[in-house]
Design a protein around this motif. Structure first.
Motif, PDB file in Angstrom:
ATOM      1  N   VAL A 265       0.836  -1.200   0.000  1.00 48.79           N
ATOM      2  CA  VAL A 265       0.000   0.000   0.000  1.00 48.79           C
ATOM      3  C   VAL A 265       0.870   1.247   0.000  1.00 48.79           C
ATOM      4  O   VAL A 265       0.667   2.171  -0.799  1.00 48.79           O
ATOM      5  CB  VAL A 265      -0.941  -0.019   1.221  1.00 48.79           C
ATOM      6  CG1 VAL A 265      -1.663   1.304   1.342  1.00 48.79           C
ATOM      7  CG2 VAL A 265      -1.920  -1.157   1.117  1.00 48.79           C
ATOM      8  N   VAL A 266       1.867   1.254   0.891  1.00 52.69           N
ATOM      9  CA  VAL A 266       2.739   2.427   0.977  1.00 52.69           C
ATOM     10  C   VAL A 266       3.444   2.645  -0.351  1.00 52.69           C
ATOM     11  O   VAL A 266       3.536   3.761  -0.854  1.00 52.69           O
ATOM     12  CB  VAL A 266       3.757   2.237   2.122  1.00 52.69           C
ATOM     13  CG1 VAL A 266       4.799   3.338   2.080  1.00 52.69           C
ATOM     14  CG2 VAL A 266       3.056   2.240   3.453  1.00 52.69           C
ATOM     15  N   SER A 268       2.414   1.893  -3.309  1.00 54.77           N
ATOM     16  CA  SER A 268       1.518   2.438  -4.332  1.00 54.77           C
ATOM     17  C   SER A 268       1.238   3.911  -4.079  1.00 54.77           C
ATOM     18  O   SER A 268       1.146   4.699  -5.017  1.00 54.77           O
ATOM     19  CB  SER A 268       0.220   1.642  -4.384  1.00 54.77           C
ATOM     20  OG  SER A 268      -0.690   2.145  -3.449  1.00 54.77           O
ATOM     21  N   VAL A 269       1.132   4.280  -2.802  1.00 55.51           N
ATOM     22  CA  VAL A 269       0.865   5.690  -2.485  1.00 55.51           C
ATOM     23  C   VAL A 269       2.071   6.545  -2.868  1.00 55.51           C
ATOM     24  O   VAL A 269       1.933   7.598  -3.484  1.00 55.51           O
ATOM     25  CB  VAL A 269       0.530   5.858  -0.985  1.00 55.51           C
ATOM     26  CG1 VAL A 269       0.519   7.332  -0.612  1.00 55.51           C
ATOM     27  CG2 VAL A 269      -0.796   5.227  -0.672  1.00 55.51           C
ATOM     28  N   VAL A 270       3.272   6.037  -2.547  1.00 50.78           N
ATOM     29  CA  VAL A 270       4.480   6.792  -2.861  1.00 50.78           C
ATOM     30  C   VAL A 270       4.619   6.945  -4.367  1.00 50.78           C
ATOM     31  O   VAL A 270       4.942   8.016  -4.881  1.00 50.78           O
ATOM     32  CB  VAL A 270       5.709   6.080  -2.254  1.00 50.78           C
ATOM     33  CG1 VAL A 270       6.995   6.670  -2.809  1.00 50.78           C
ATOM     34  CG2 VAL A 270       5.682   6.195  -0.745  1.00 50.78           C
ATOM     35  N   ARG A 271       4.298   5.868  -5.101  1.00 52.89           N
ATOM     36  CA  ARG A 271       4.408   5.918  -6.555  1.00 52.89           C
ATOM     37  C   ARG A 271       3.430   6.943  -7.124  1.00 52.89           C
ATOM     38  O   ARG A 271       3.751   7.705  -8.019  1.00 52.89           O
ATOM     39  CB  ARG A 271       4.124   4.540  -7.120  1.00 52.89           C
ATOM     40  CG  ARG A 271       4.882   4.269  -8.386  1.00 52.89           C
ATOM     41  CD  ARG A 271       4.877   2.813  -8.751  1.00 52.89           C
ATOM     42  NE  ARG A 271       3.677   2.170  -8.367  1.00 52.89           N
ATOM     43  CZ  ARG A 271       3.651   0.987  -7.750  1.00 52.89           C
ATOM     44  NH1 ARG A 271       4.753   0.391  -7.441  1.00 52.89           N
ATOM     45  NH2 ARG A 271       2.512   0.407  -7.433  1.00 52.89           N
TER      46      ARG A 271
END
Lengths: 275, 227
Positions: A265-266, A268-271
């Motif tokens: 999840v992290v 994907s958020v960072v991306r």
């Protein structure tokens, strides 16, 4: 060395028929967030026991009838319900469904299923912060795809993962595993012949005394304890200790699964943020 | 108060006097604060009217499909639902006499800029920009009478589509409980990519024919007009 028993006597050999030592778990593999349509879902394998679990809710109380709806709305806390279904193809022999239209055919099965449902619901009512969701229900649905012992333990573990996936606040993980005893030696008399075993398989356990344990809460709290057959009281402590130890191992594995999902999840958020 | 870029379960996001808790969050009654239930990026949804409060929600990261290796960064984090009027790309899954079944893979938002799409070029229908790749395939059907605008009664679905074709269509109805209804009754809608019976990618040669460049044989399709 007898090959027809499910376990060797510990004083003769230290391995069980499937090659595990007395304190080893079966291969535990779990996935989280497997179905997009559910609020939370998980898939868990404990050896050959395979379980899929979905969570719907917390949501409004589903109207079953006028009375039921009222009952739900007055509640201060969320209700946790569990539904368990065992697939017809899960065992060694295919089970026929609905023999005699609810007759005596699957009475024992229905009873075990109801017991599992009640245990799961009670365990999670205890662990989930139900006061955060007044007037609502959380439905845990478990499908047992393949059954090779420890159904209850696998269901509890899968339900924990699915609830975490759904984002339901909980005090801690509920982890579970079974423990049992080796069959007593043929020369009964001295009594001290049986030793505790961890994570029993189904099938050849005719001689074993089953025992399901579940740990939850800050590490050593036991919130579920189900005896499947009678055991001498002197043996209980040893079995409990082995079971709690197994639960710690299970907890580590489940925690790894949850953390891996968190990293995903992290990532994907960072991306997304980077674009 | 600004929302954090990344929330983890239990993180306080704001007072309930200012926000409404949405999916992925919960309200802590004792302190009347909204806390995150999931890990992810909190999103603030502005209210429809000025009187109500904005909603905080955390979208769930959906499982990436196992059958088609789509790059996860191209898969939308949020469920993109087709709505009436949106242009979609899909793959033909079944051809029946009464209609064609399609799995929708890409959804363009309603009112998509056709000029911009044309700029991306090709009969392929452009890249992913503007369109959202669905995490799941949505089932849709192109009914026989929606295949083309004229001579509707003479349409033979098997002469316009084949399983595996990539189709550009427009959603005309949210349909029944199992299917969206698509239409290809426009020049720029129809099959945009097709493989021949021999397995080669074909190119369009007329409004109703594709040709296999290797064998030279032609096959009938409801061809989408290239931009």
């Amino acid at each position: 060395m007898p090959l027809d028993t499910s376990t060797y006597h510990l004083s003769h050999a230290l391995l069980r028929l499937d090659g595990r030592r007395w304190n080893e778990l079966r291969r535990l593999h779990a996935q989280i967030s497997t179905q997009a349509s559910a609020d939370g879902s998980s898939y868990l394998e404990m050896g050959n026991t395979k379980v899929i679990c979905t969570v719907s809710g917390p949501g409004e109380v589903r109207g079953g009838g006028g009375g039921g709806r009222k009952e739900g709305l007055e509640r201060e806390n969320a209700i946790v319900n569990a539904e368990v279904s065992i697939a017809g193809f899960s065992g060694v022999e295919r089970r026929k469904k609905g023999i005699g239209g609810g007759g005596g055919g699957g009475k024992g099965d229905r009873r075990t299923m109801e017991k599992i449902q009640n245990v799961i619901a009670a365990a999670f009512t205890d662990i989930v912060f139900t006061h955060l969701y007044p007037h609502s229900t959380i439905v845990i649905t478990v499908h047992i795809l393949s059954s090779d012992g420890s159904i209850l333990a696998a269901s509890l573990n899968a339900a924990t993962l699915a609830l975490i996936d759904a984002g339901v606040p909980m005090k801690d993980y509920v982890v579970a595993c079974t423990s049992g005893l080796t069959p007593p030696a043929a020369d009964i008399g001295e009594g001290d012949a049986s030793d505790p075993l961890l994570d029993l398989r189904g099938g050849g356990g005719g001689e074993l005394r089953f025992w399901g344990g579940g740990g939850g809460g800050g590490g050593e709290r036991v919130c579920v304890c189900v005896m499947e057959s009678r055991v001498r009281v002197e043996r209980v402590e040893g079995m409990l200790a082995v079971g709690v130890d197994g639960c710690k191992q299970v907890r580590e594995i489940l925690d790894g699964v949850v953390r891996a999902q968190g990293r995903r999840v992290v990532g994907s958020v960072v991306r997304q943020g980077g674009r | 108060m600004s929302l954090p870029h990344l929330a983890y379960p239990g993180l306080p996001l704001g007072p309930s006097s200012l926000y409404i808790p949405g999916p992925g969050t919960h309200l802590h009654t004792a302190s009347s604060t909204i806390h995150a239930s999931l890990a992810g990026q909190p999103i603030l949804t502005t209210p429809p009217s000025k009187d109500s409060k904005p909603t905080i929600s955390i979208p769930r990261l959906l499982p990436s499909p196992t059958h088609t290796p789509v790059l996860s960064e191209k898969v939308s984090n949020v469920n993109t639902l087709p709505s009436v009027g949106s242009v979609v790309l899909g793959r033909v899954t079944r051809v029946r006499g009464r209609g064609v079944e399609v799995g929708i893979a890409v959804v363009y938002p309603v009112g998509v800029d056709w000029g911009a799409l044309a700029g991306e070029g090709g009969t392929v229908g452009g890249g992913q920009e503007g369109g959202c790749v669905c995490a799941d395939e949505w089932a849709a059907v192109i009914r026989k009478e929606d295949v083309r605008a004229t001579e509707k009664e003479k349409v033979v679905t098997a002469e316009g589509f084949r399983v595996g074709d990539v189709v550009r269509g427009v959603v005309i109805s949210l349909g029944d409980q199992s299917n969206y209804y698509l239409s290809t009754a426009r020049n720029e809608l129809g099959v945009i990519m097709a493989k021949s019976e021999a397995g080669h990618t074909m190119h369009p040669i007329s409004w109703n024919e594709f040709r296999d460049p290797v064998t030279g044989l032609t096959e009938g399709r409801k061809v989408a007009k290239p931009f």
